[in-house]
Design a protein around this motif. Structure first.
Motif, mmCIF file in Angstrom:
data_model
loop_
_atom_site.group_PDB
_atom_site.id
_atom_site.type_symbol
_atom_site.label_atom_id
_atom_site.label_comp_id
_atom_site.label_asym_id
_atom_site.label_seq_id
_atom_site.Cartn_x
_atom_site.Cartn_y
_atom_site.Cartn_z
ATOM 1 N N GLN A 153 52.479 -8.830 -48.314
ATOM 2 C CA GLN A 153 53.761 -8.862 -47.735
ATOM 3 C C GLN A 153 54.277 -9.894 -47.188
ATOM 4 O O GLN A 153 53.535 -10.920 -46.933
ATOM 5 C CB GLN A 153 53.834 -7.583 -46.702
ATOM 6 N N GLY A 154 55.540 -10.160 -47.317
ATOM 7 C CA GLY A 154 56.087 -11.436 -46.833
ATOM 8 C C GLY A 154 56.185 -11.581 -45.488
ATOM 9 O O GLY A 154 55.925 -12.603 -44.794
ATOM 10 N N GLU A 155 56.436 -10.588 -44.853
ATOM 11 C CA GLU A 155 56.847 -10.546 -43.182
ATOM 12 C C GLU A 155 55.530 -10.815 -42.469
ATOM 13 O O GLU A 155 54.434 -10.510 -42.874
ATOM 14 C CB GLU A 155 57.237 -8.675 -42.787
ATOM 15 N N GLY A 156 55.606 -11.836 -41.489
ATOM 16 C CA GLY A 156 54.536 -11.993 -40.529
ATOM 17 C C GLY A 156 53.821 -12.897 -41.068
ATOM 18 O O GLY A 156 52.901 -13.387 -40.371
ATOM 19 N N ARG A 157 53.665 -13.646 -42.271
ATOM 20 C CA ARG A 157 53.079 -14.563 -42.782
ATOM 21 C C ARG A 157 53.570 -15.881 -42.605
ATOM 22 O O ARG A 157 52.657 -16.732 -43.025
ATOM 23 C CB ARG A 157 52.545 -14.256 -44.141
ATOM 24 N N GLU A 158 54.796 -16.041 -42.142
ATOM 25 C CA GLU A 158 55.584 -17.557 -42.335
ATOM 26 C C GLU A 158 54.575 -18.414 -41.653
ATOM 27 O O GLU A 158 54.768 -19.571 -42.127
ATOM 28 C CB GLU A 158 56.720 -17.502 -42.053
ATOM 29 N N VAL A 159 53.890 -18.157 -40.606
ATOM 30 C CA VAL A 159 53.458 -19.258 -39.585
ATOM 31 C C VAL A 159 51.947 -19.085 -39.576
ATOM 32 O O VAL A 159 51.140 -19.734 -38.715
ATOM 33 C CB VAL A 159 53.780 -19.054 -38.171
ATOM 34 N N THR A 160 51.426 -18.571 -40.537
ATOM 35 C CA THR A 160 49.988 -18.275 -40.514
ATOM 36 C C THR A 160 49.362 -19.529 -41.332
ATOM 37 O O THR A 160 49.581 -19.821 -42.582
ATOM 38 C CB THR A 160 49.341 -17.090 -41.268
ATOM 39 N N ARG A 161 48.214 -20.285 -40.798
ATOM 40 C CA ARG A 161 47.571 -21.491 -41.372
ATOM 41 C C ARG A 161 46.370 -20.924 -41.849
ATOM 42 O O ARG A 161 45.661 -20.127 -41.472
ATOM 43 C CB ARG A 161 47.197 -22.399 -40.175
ATOM 44 N N VAL A 162 46.198 -21.160 -43.210
ATOM 45 C CA VAL A 162 45.010 -20.707 -43.880
ATOM 46 C C VAL A 162 44.416 -21.982 -44.735
ATOM 47 O O VAL A 162 44.901 -22.772 -44.860
ATOM 48 C CB VAL A 162 45.704 -19.807 -45.036
ATOM 49 N N ARG A 163 43.115 -21.468 -45.219
ATOM 50 C CA ARG A 163 42.300 -22.314 -46.012
ATOM 51 C C ARG A 163 41.898 -21.769 -47.330
ATOM 52 O O ARG A 163 41.492 -20.389 -47.015
ATOM 53 C CB ARG A 163 41.096 -22.919 -45.003
ATOM 54 N N SER A 164 41.805 -22.436 -48.387
ATOM 55 C CA SER A 164 41.497 -21.729 -49.584
ATOM 56 C C SER A 164 40.116 -21.594 -49.535
ATOM 57 O O SER A 164 39.285 -22.404 -49.119
ATOM 58 C CB SER A 164 41.900 -22.642 -50.890
ATOM 59 N N GLN A 165 39.541 -20.523 -50.017
ATOM 60 C CA GLN A 165 37.966 -20.325 -50.040
ATOM 61 C C GLN A 165 37.714 -19.269 -51.068
ATOM 62 O O GLN A 165 37.453 -18.109 -50.863
ATOM 63 C CB GLN A 165 37.520 -19.769 -48.586
ATOM 64 N N GLY A 166 37.372 -19.717 -52.136
ATOM 65 C CA GLY A 166 36.615 -18.681 -53.167
ATOM 66 C C GLY A 166 37.629 -18.135 -54.170
ATOM 67 O O GLY A 166 38.958 -18.295 -53.954
#
Length: 193
Positions: A153-166
Motif C-alpha cells: 500500500q502507498g499509505e504510511g510509507r512515504e517517510v520510511t527509510r529502507v535498504r535493499s537486501q536480497g
C-alpha cells in the motif's frame, strides 16, 4: 441490467510457488506470504497467508535458498480495481539468535493467464540515527513493520527509510474465467508488472 445466465463476477485462480531467495551473507531463512487486494475482491478457495519451512544454502548452490513453498488461491471480483498482490516477508536469525526480518517485498499477481515468473527485490526498514542503529543491534530489536501488508500500500510509507537486501523468485500459474464476458480483456497486454 445483466441478461439471465450471464456472469456478474469473474474468477482469478492463482497457483504456483515461492521458489527461492538470494540473501548474500544470510542463511537459515524462512518466509511468510499474504495477499492484499481491493474491496471488490473476495477469496473463494485456498489460503490467503502462509509460512514456509526454514531453508539453508548448500554446497551446490551457496547463494540460493530454496523453499518451493506452494501458493494456491482463487478470487472472485466484479472489477479489476484492487488487483491482488502477494506480499513476501523473509526472516532469519541474527548474531544473537533472534528472528529478525531479512526482507520485505510485493508484486502483483500477473494480469494475463498462463505461467509467469517474477523476481521481487526485497528491502528492510532502517533506523534513522546512529544511536537507534546501535540500540537496535544491541537489543536485537531491529526496525520492522507491525503489519507487512503496508508494503503493498502507498499509505504510511512515504517517510520510511529502507535498504535493499536480497531477492525472492515466485512462479505463478494464473487462470481467469468470465473476464471477457464482463468486458475485461487483458489477453493483449505485454507487460503490466
Amino acid at each position: 441490467m445483466a441478461a439471465a445466465g450471464s456472469p456478474s463476477v469473474f474468477l482469478v485462480s492463482v497457483t504456483g510457488q515461492i521458489e527461492s531467495g538470494r540473501f548474500p551473507g544470510f542463511d537459515d531463512l524462512y518466509c511468510k506470504f499474504c495477499f492484499v487486494y481491493g474491496q471488490d475482491w473476495v477469496p473463494t478457495a485456498g489460503l490467503e497467508e502462509g509460512i514456509s519451512q526454514i531453508t539453508s544454502t548448500s554446497d551446490v548452490s551457496p547463494t540460493t535458498l530454496v523453499w518451493n513453498f506452494p501458493i494456491d488461491i482463487t478470487f472472485k471480483s466484479t472489477n479489476p480495481s484492487g488487483w491482488p498482490q502477494i506480499v513476501v516477508s523473509v526472516y532469519g536469525p541474527d548474531f544473537f539468535g533472534h528472528d529478525v526480518v531479512r526482507g520485505y517485498g510485493a508484486v502483483h499477481v500477473p494480469f494475463t493467464p498462463g505461467r509467469h515468473t517474477r523476481t521481487i527485490p526485497m528491502f528492510v526498514p532502517e533506523s534513522t540515527s546512529r544511536l537507534q542503529q546501535f540500540t537496535s543491534w544491541f537489543t536485537g530489536r531491529r526496525p520492522e513493520f507491525t503489519d507487512p501488508r503496508v508494503v503493498a500500500q502507498g499509505e504510511g510509507r512515504e517517510v520510511t527509510r529502507v535498504r535493499s537486501q536480497g531477492f525472492v523468485t515466485i512462479s505463478f500459474n494464473v487462470v481467469t474465467k468470465d473476464m471477457q464476458k464482463l468486458g475485461y480483456n487483458f489477453g493483449h497486454v505485454t507487460s503490466c508488472v
